[in-house]
Design an enzyme around this catalytic site. Structure first.
Site, PDB file in Angstrom:
ATOM      1  N   LYS A  79      -3.003  -5.680  -1.479  1.00  0.00           N
ATOM      2  CA  LYS A  79      -4.135  -6.437  -0.811  1.00  0.00           C
ATOM      3  C   LYS A  79      -4.157  -7.768  -1.401  1.00  0.00           C
ATOM      4  O   LYS A  79      -3.976  -8.060  -2.386  1.00  0.00           O
ATOM      5  CB  LYS A  79      -5.390  -6.055  -1.029  1.00  0.00           C
ATOM      6  CG  LYS A  79      -6.551  -6.394  -0.066  1.00  0.00           C
ATOM      7  CD  LYS A  79      -7.861  -5.463  -0.481  1.00  0.00           C
ATOM      8  CE  LYS A  79      -8.919  -6.201   0.554  1.00  0.00           C
ATOM      9  NZ  LYS A  79     -10.169  -5.357   0.505  1.00  0.00           N
ATOM     10  N   SER A 154     -12.433  -3.663   4.281  1.00  0.00           N
ATOM     11  CA  SER A 154     -11.450  -5.192   4.221  1.00  0.00           C
ATOM     12  C   SER A 154     -10.032  -5.021   3.988  1.00  0.00           C
ATOM     13  O   SER A 154      -9.206  -5.794   4.109  1.00  0.00           O
ATOM     14  CB  SER A 154     -12.283  -6.177   3.310  1.00  0.00           C
ATOM     15  OG  SER A 154     -12.058  -5.537   1.851  1.00  0.00           O
ATOM     16  N   SER A 178     -13.650  -0.088   1.654  1.00  0.00           N
ATOM     17  CA  SER A 178     -12.784  -0.955   2.212  1.00  0.00           C
ATOM     18  C   SER A 178     -11.355  -0.084   1.533  1.00  0.00           C
ATOM     19  O   SER A 178     -10.184  -0.753   2.383  1.00  0.00           O
ATOM     20  CB  SER A 178     -12.882  -2.182   1.425  1.00  0.00           C
ATOM     21  OG  SER A 178     -13.905  -2.702   2.194  1.00  0.00           O
TER      22      SER A 178
END
Length: 468
Positions: A79, A154, A178
């Site tokens: 990420k 996210s 997330s």
């Protein structure tokens, strides 16, 4: 053989046998990432950098005279809030577009030491403050099962990349769901470790109380392989399904679900019961009431000091005011405005009470229920809904009513986030539109290895879902 279809564990076995090379594996994945670039799953993907690392891995494998590291030659994405030398770290926000870290986050360093190939940086919801990954800056991430739908957030890019078979596994971050919700929406497995099990050093933070990194992958064995590399432990051994006692928290977790979510998750529990597991009705509603009182105030209290410390320590040459004032996405800008407004600051007394009184009360209550019912885990729908349409940022439909999108998507996630519980989301089916549905398996605090044993058993007893 379409190598992009391989799970991490399958790829590892073929690499060890010499049936494929890392170059062949990453080449297949890079080609698929190019073909599915509309997903916008990657914020950074350097083909030559990845191929060069793969060639080095193949050369070391060819010349190895002793066992290779556990993840040798396996591609894993990161990420874009995780520092990794040689790649930018932008967190999908304007102020960080020129930031390139000069050292690795601890987890990135451990993955490299274990032989993994860093396979690019995944697009994310701006600053990790959201549940859709529909960004103004850089555009929306798209769900591989339906590109008009969100992949959640996210860690939406990580979910889309793994779900779309662009990479066999990726590392996301989870503050309030997330990792787990993107796993659910993209038809893959997602693991939130007990908070503190994985280091957060080198990760753009929101809340030290709630933040943790965690992997998304295509099987429990894949998650286990990654956690073994980072936690230096032996492989998990599958639990016997007939010995398992699983808590079903009636009320709240199972209330007001989308019809297909309820049907699919109830059917999953029926399959588990049919295989011999004991399903025990439990009541967590008193604890969820306490959670709602403190969940957001903790993040709002901790975020600015956490971000300030990171920006200074990692020499970004940015102030937190610059970072937050330049936010592009309206939903994140609204949060930034709250964070920077002294009039809306969470009082220190309220924060202290949350940390010193309410969280211990929730943790004690949760542990008591596990012990009283002799539970091996608690099971519930990861999210009350499947993936909303891109653009449904404020509200979405649930059973004929417009409900807040973000709060609905993450509704079932907060207890685990607040009291540091390990959780794995497993794909258990799809809705009438072919959108994936996840079932969360939550374990006891610091019971990660037992959680893997139970999750392996559940996975073996549940059907695989259709692939995009």
């Amino acid at each position: 053989m379409a190598l992009w279809k391989l799970t991490l564990t399958e790829a590892n076995a073929l690499l060890e046998k010499g049936n494929i090379t890392s170059v062949e594996l990453v080449s297949s994945l890079l080609d698929r990432a190019d073909a599915l670039s509309e997903l916008n799953a990657f914020a950074h993907l350097d083909r030559e950098q990845i191929l060069s690392t793969a060639r080095d891995c193949d050369a070391r494998r060819k010349d190895a005279d002793r066992p290779l590291p556990i993840l040798h030659g396996l591609p894993i994405s990161l990420k874009d809030n995780i520092a990794c030398v040689g790649m930018p770290m932008r967190a999908n926000t304007p102020a960080l577009q020129n930031f390139e870290p000069t050292q690795d986050a601890t987890v990135a360093a451990k993955l490299k030491a274990a032989g993994a190939i860093p396979f690019g940086k995944n697009t994310m919801h701006e600053l990790a403050f959201g549940g859709t990954s529909n960004n103004t800056f850089g555009g929306p991430v798209r769900n591989p099962f339906d590109t008009t739908r969100v992949p959640a957030g996210s860690s939406g890019g990580t979910g889309a990349a793994v779900g779309g078979r662009l990479v066999p596994a990726g590392i996301g971050s989870d503050t309030g769901g997330s990792v787990r919700v993107p796993a659910s929406f993209n038809g893959v497995f997602g693991y939130r470790p007990t908070t503190g099990r994985w280091s957060g050093h080198g990760v753009l933070p929101l809340s030290h109380t709630r933040d943790t990194l965690g992997p998304l992958a295509r099987s429990v064995s894949d998650l286990d392989l990654i956690d073994r590399a980072l936690s230096e432990r032996e492989p998990a051994v599958m639990a016997e399904i007939r010995t398992l006692r699983l808590g079903k928290p009636s009320g709240f977790y199972w209330d007001n679900l989308a019809e297909d979510v309820r049907t699919v998750c109830e059917h999953a529990l029926s399959r588990l019961a049919g295989a011999g597991a004991t399903i025990v009705e439990i009541d967590l509603v008193p604890l969820t009431n306490l959670v709602r009182e403190i969940a957001f105030p903790i993040v709002f209290y901790e975020a600015v000091p956490e971000l300030t410390g990171f920006l200074e320590k990692w020499k970004t040459e940015l102030t937190v005011e610059t970072l937050l004032s330049s936010v592009a996405s309206p939903d994140v800008a609204a949060v930034a405005k709250i964070l920077m407004d002294p009039a809306q600051a969470v009082p220190s007394s309220a924060y202290k009470r949350a940390i010193e009184e309410i969280i211990p009360e929730i943790a004690a209550g949760h542990a008591k229920i596990l012990a009283e019912h002799q539970l091996d885990g608690i099971v519930y729908p990861t999210s009350p809904i499947t993936a909303p349409k891109i653009g449904d940022d404020e509200t979405t439909n649930l059973n004929g009513e417009q409900v807040p999108t973000f709060l609905t998507v993450i509704r079932n996630m907060d207890i685990g986030s607040l009291i540091a519980l390990p959780t794995i989301s497993l794909p258990v089916g799809v809705d009438r539109n072919g959108l994936p549905i996840g079932l969360a398996l939550e374990g006891a605090h610091a019971g990660d290895e037992k959680l893997f044993a139970v999750a392996l058993s559940l996975e073996a007893s549940l059907p695989a879902i259709p692939q995009p």
